[in-house]
Design a protein around this motif. Structure first.
Motif, PDB file in Angstrom:
ATOM      1  N   GLY A  47       0.779  -1.229   0.000  1.00 24.19           N
ATOM      2  CA  GLY A  47       0.000   0.000   0.000  1.00 24.19           C
ATOM      3  C   GLY A  47       0.809   1.277   0.000  1.00 24.19           C
ATOM      4  N   GLY A  48       2.141   1.167  -0.003  1.00 26.43           N
ATOM      5  CA  GLY A  48       2.976   2.364  -0.034  1.00 26.43           C
ATOM      6  C   GLY A  48       2.725   3.251   1.177  1.00 26.43           C
ATOM      7  N   PRO A  49       2.504   4.539   0.974  1.00 22.33           N
ATOM      8  CA  PRO A  49       2.285   5.448   2.106  1.00 22.33           C
ATOM      9  C   PRO A  49       1.043   5.106   2.941  1.00 22.33           C
ATOM     10  N   GLU A  50       0.137   4.302   2.399  1.00 24.36           N
ATOM     11  CA  GLU A  50      -1.057   3.892   3.151  1.00 24.36           C
ATOM     12  C   GLU A  50      -0.877   2.519   3.810  1.00 24.36           C
ATOM     13  N   ALA A  51       0.335   1.981   3.768  1.00 23.29           N
ATOM     14  CA  ALA A  51       0.577   0.623   4.262  1.00 23.29           C
ATOM     15  C   ALA A  51       0.502   0.548   5.781  1.00 23.29           C
ATOM     16  N   HIS A  52      -0.143  -0.505   6.264  1.00 20.36           N
ATOM     17  CA  HIS A  52      -0.121  -0.880   7.686  1.00 20.36           C
ATOM     18  C   HIS A  52       0.598  -2.228   7.747  1.00 20.36           C
ATOM     19  N   ILE A  53       1.817  -2.223   8.238  1.00 20.02           N
ATOM     20  CA  ILE A  53       2.702  -3.382   8.147  1.00 20.02           C
ATOM     21  C   ILE A  53       2.887  -4.027   9.517  1.00 20.02           C
ATOM     22  N   ALA A  54       2.797  -5.353   9.540  1.00 19.70           N
ATOM     23  CA  ALA A  54       3.059  -6.132  10.750  1.00 19.70           C
ATOM     24  C   ALA A  54       4.333  -6.940  10.531  1.00 19.70           C
ATOM     25  N   ILE A  55       5.296  -6.774  11.433  1.00 21.07           N
ATOM     26  CA  ILE A  55       6.549  -7.520  11.380  1.00 21.07           C
ATOM     27  C   ILE A  55       6.463  -8.663  12.398  1.00 21.07           C
ATOM     28  N   ILE A  56       6.721  -9.892  11.951  1.00 25.41           N
ATOM     29  CA  ILE A  56       6.728 -11.040  12.858  1.00 25.41           C
ATOM     30  C   ILE A  56       8.152 -11.602  12.896  1.00 25.41           C
ATOM     31  N   PRO A  57       8.919 -11.303  13.961  1.00 24.78           N
ATOM     32  CA  PRO A  57      10.314 -11.746  14.052  1.00 24.78           C
ATOM     33  C   PRO A  57      10.495 -13.024  14.865  1.00 24.78           C
ATOM     34  N   SER A  58       9.452 -13.849  14.949  1.00 30.24           N
ATOM     35  CA  SER A  58       9.453 -14.992  15.865  1.00 30.24           C
ATOM     36  C   SER A  58      10.491 -16.048  15.515  1.00 30.24           C
ATOM     37  N   ALA A  59      10.979 -16.083  14.267  1.00 35.09           N
ATOM     38  CA  ALA A  59      12.016 -17.051  13.909  1.00 35.09           C
ATOM     39  C   ALA A  59      13.352 -16.711  14.552  1.00 35.09           C
ATOM     40  N   SER A  60      13.530 -15.459  14.925  1.00 42.70           N
ATOM     41  CA  SER A  60      14.823 -14.987  15.422  1.00 42.70           C
ATOM     42  C   SER A  60      14.946 -15.184  16.929  1.00 42.70           C
ATOM     43  N   ARG A  61      16.173 -15.466  17.376  1.00 43.14           N
ATOM     44  CA  ARG A  61      16.442 -15.532  18.811  1.00 43.14           C
ATOM     45  C   ARG A  61      16.727 -14.150  19.389  1.00 43.14           C
ATOM     46  N   GLU A  62      16.798 -13.154  18.530  1.00 40.84           N
ATOM     47  CA  GLU A  62      16.917 -11.762  18.955  1.00 40.84           C
ATOM     48  C   GLU A  62      15.820 -10.956  18.268  1.00 40.84           C
ATOM     49  N   PRO A  63      14.553 -11.241  18.600  1.00 42.26           N
ATOM     50  CA  PRO A  63      13.438 -10.647  17.849  1.00 42.26           C
ATOM     51  C   PRO A  63      13.405  -9.124  17.897  1.00 42.26           C
ATOM     52  N   ASN A  64      13.769  -8.532  19.022  1.00 41.05           N
ATOM     53  CA  ASN A  64      13.754  -7.069  19.090  1.00 41.05           C
ATOM     54  C   ASN A  64      14.757  -6.456  18.128  1.00 41.05           C
ATOM     55  N   LEU A  65      15.945  -7.051  18.062  1.00 39.59           N
ATOM     56  CA  LEU A  65      16.984  -6.540  17.169  1.00 39.59           C
ATOM     57  C   LEU A  65      16.594  -6.762  15.713  1.00 39.59           C
ATOM     58  N   THR A  66      16.201  -8.006  15.404  1.00 38.34           N
ATOM     59  CA  THR A  66      15.853  -8.343  14.017  1.00 38.34           C
ATOM     60  C   THR A  66      14.608  -7.588  13.567  1.00 38.34           C
ATOM     61  N   GLY A  67      13.552  -7.664  14.357  1.00 37.99           N
ATOM     62  CA  GLY A  67      12.314  -6.987  13.980  1.00 37.99           C
ATOM     63  C   GLY A  67      12.455  -5.489  13.965  1.00 37.99           C
ATOM     64  N   GLY A  68      13.224  -4.955  14.919  1.00 32.28           N
ATOM     65  CA  GLY A  68      13.391  -3.501  14.995  1.00 32.28           C
ATOM     66  C   GLY A  68      14.029  -2.912  13.758  1.00 32.28           C
ATOM     67  N   ARG A  69      14.936  -3.690  13.136  1.00 33.56           N
ATOM     68  CA  ARG A  69      15.577  -3.178  11.922  1.00 33.56           C
ATOM     69  C   ARG A  69      14.557  -3.011  10.796  1.00 33.56           C
ATOM     70  N   TYR A  70      13.662  -3.977  10.655  1.00 37.13           N
ATOM     71  CA  TYR A  70      12.644  -3.865   9.598  1.00 37.13           C
ATOM     72  C   TYR A  70      11.630  -2.774   9.930  1.00 37.13           C
ATOM     73  N   VAL A  71      11.313  -2.617  11.204  1.00 41.64           N
ATOM     74  CA  VAL A  71      10.426  -1.515  11.593  1.00 41.64           C
ATOM     75  C   VAL A  71      11.017  -0.190  11.137  1.00 41.64           C
ATOM     76  N   SER A  72      12.308   0.016  11.399  1.00 41.87           N
ATOM     77  CA  SER A  72      12.964   1.272  11.004  1.00 41.87           C
ATOM     78  C   SER A  72      12.965   1.450   9.495  1.00 41.87           C
ATOM     79  N   ILE A  73      13.217   0.373   8.762  1.00 36.97           N
ATOM     80  CA  ILE A  73      13.271   0.463   7.300  1.00 36.97           C
ATOM     81  C   ILE A  73      11.924   0.898   6.731  1.00 36.97           C
ATOM     82  N   PHE A  74      10.844   0.255   7.171  1.00 34.90           N
ATOM     83  CA  PHE A  74       9.539   0.571   6.587  1.00 34.90           C
ATOM     84  C   PHE A  74       8.992   1.900   7.106  1.00 34.90           C
ATOM     85  N   GLU A  75       9.366   2.301   8.310  1.00 34.12           N
ATOM     86  CA  GLU A  75       9.014   3.646   8.775  1.00 34.12           C
ATOM     87  C   GLU A  75       9.743   4.688   7.945  1.00 34.12           C
TER      88      GLU A  75
END
Length: 281
Positions: A47-75
């Protein structure tokens, strides 16, 4: 299973619409710094600028670090909202807050890590059922990278080796999340010499397609079953539908496999393939 629609039965404009939802199967190590072509495609398809994105980092043993990077990218790209679903226990999938997030989002991104961990947390939960159904109906764009790609099929490569001739002991199989159930997916493909591993998996499930995806490469599946390749590497398609013989049922687990008349396609950026017709477009 993904359903055919009239617009997607040929290589027409439907595959080129930048905001049309898709399922994006990423081989891992996608560019997160420079052009970000694959991640930007996910952003646009969500949806581009209208996108509502959910990041699921559950595969990672460092979910905050892994998921946080994608949060920053899409923000940074300008998404309207980005949420991280930090699910570390199966019980959390029953949380109405997380369930509502998957019902209202326009894109879901599954990060890398351990595919067995991801399935242990999400398989047979209402949350992943919602994600699967919405992705298959073309209501959201769903992307998975590395471990998040491995879980796409019903039969999943959970681990194994490389550098040997195809044999049953070379690959460990488990049950995936059945997003695109007709596929067996392997990732980091040529980068980690996994051709024999995928062939070994295909020998066990000769009714399925094997898809091997290189790093920084994406196999993007449209709702109608068309697949388009994005990125810097290749997507290898192993089609056993014309296989005339295999010794897989009768040899020992470490004995080499014979596989006669396999059909193999090597696809690069822009190439297209139809999963249901098993044909190049």
């Amino acid at each position: 299973m993904l359903q055919l629609d009239p617009q997607s039965q040929s290589c027409g404009s439907a595959m080129l619409q930048p905001t049309k939802p898709a399922i994006m199967i990423i081989g891992g190590a996608e560019d997160k710094v420079h052009g970000r072509e694959i991640l930007r495609t996910f952003f646009n398809r969500s949806g581009g600028p209208e996108a509502h994105i959910a990041i699921i980092p559950s595969a990672s043993r460092e979910p905050n670090l892994t998921g946080g990077r994608y949060v920053s990218i899409f923000e940074d790209m300008g998404a309207k909202s980005v949420q991280m679903l930090d699910i570390r226990e199966r019980e959390q999938t029953n949380d109405p807050y997380w369930q509502r997030a998957t019902e209202e989002c326009t894109g879901v991104f599954l990060t890398g890590g351990d595919q067995l961990r991801l399935c242990a947390l999400l398989a047979d939960t209402a949350l992943i059922d919602t994600v699967r159904l919405r992705a298959q109906m073309g209501q959201i764009t769903l992307a998975g990278t590395s471990a998040g790609a491995a879980i796409m099929g019903h039969h999943m490569i959970a681990g194994g080796g490389s550098g040997e001739s195809p044999n049953r002991a070379l690959v460990d199989m488990a049950t995936g999340l059945s997003i695109v159930p007709e596929l067996i997916v392997d990732q980091h493909f040529h980068n980690r010499n996994r051709m024999a591993r995928l062939m070994s998996a295909v020998s066990m499930y000769a009714d399925l397609l094997g898809i091997g995806i290189d790093e920084d490469t994406c196999a993007m599946v449209e709702q109608g079953g068309g697949l388009q390749v994005l990125g810097k590497g290749t997507v290898t398609v192993i089609d056993p539908s014309d296989m005339t013989h295999t010794n897989e049922p009768i040899v020992g687990s470490t004995d080499p496999l014979s596989l006669h008349s396999l059909k193999i396609h090597i696809l690069c950026h822009g190439d297209r393939y139809h999963l249901h017709k098993r044909a190049l477009l």
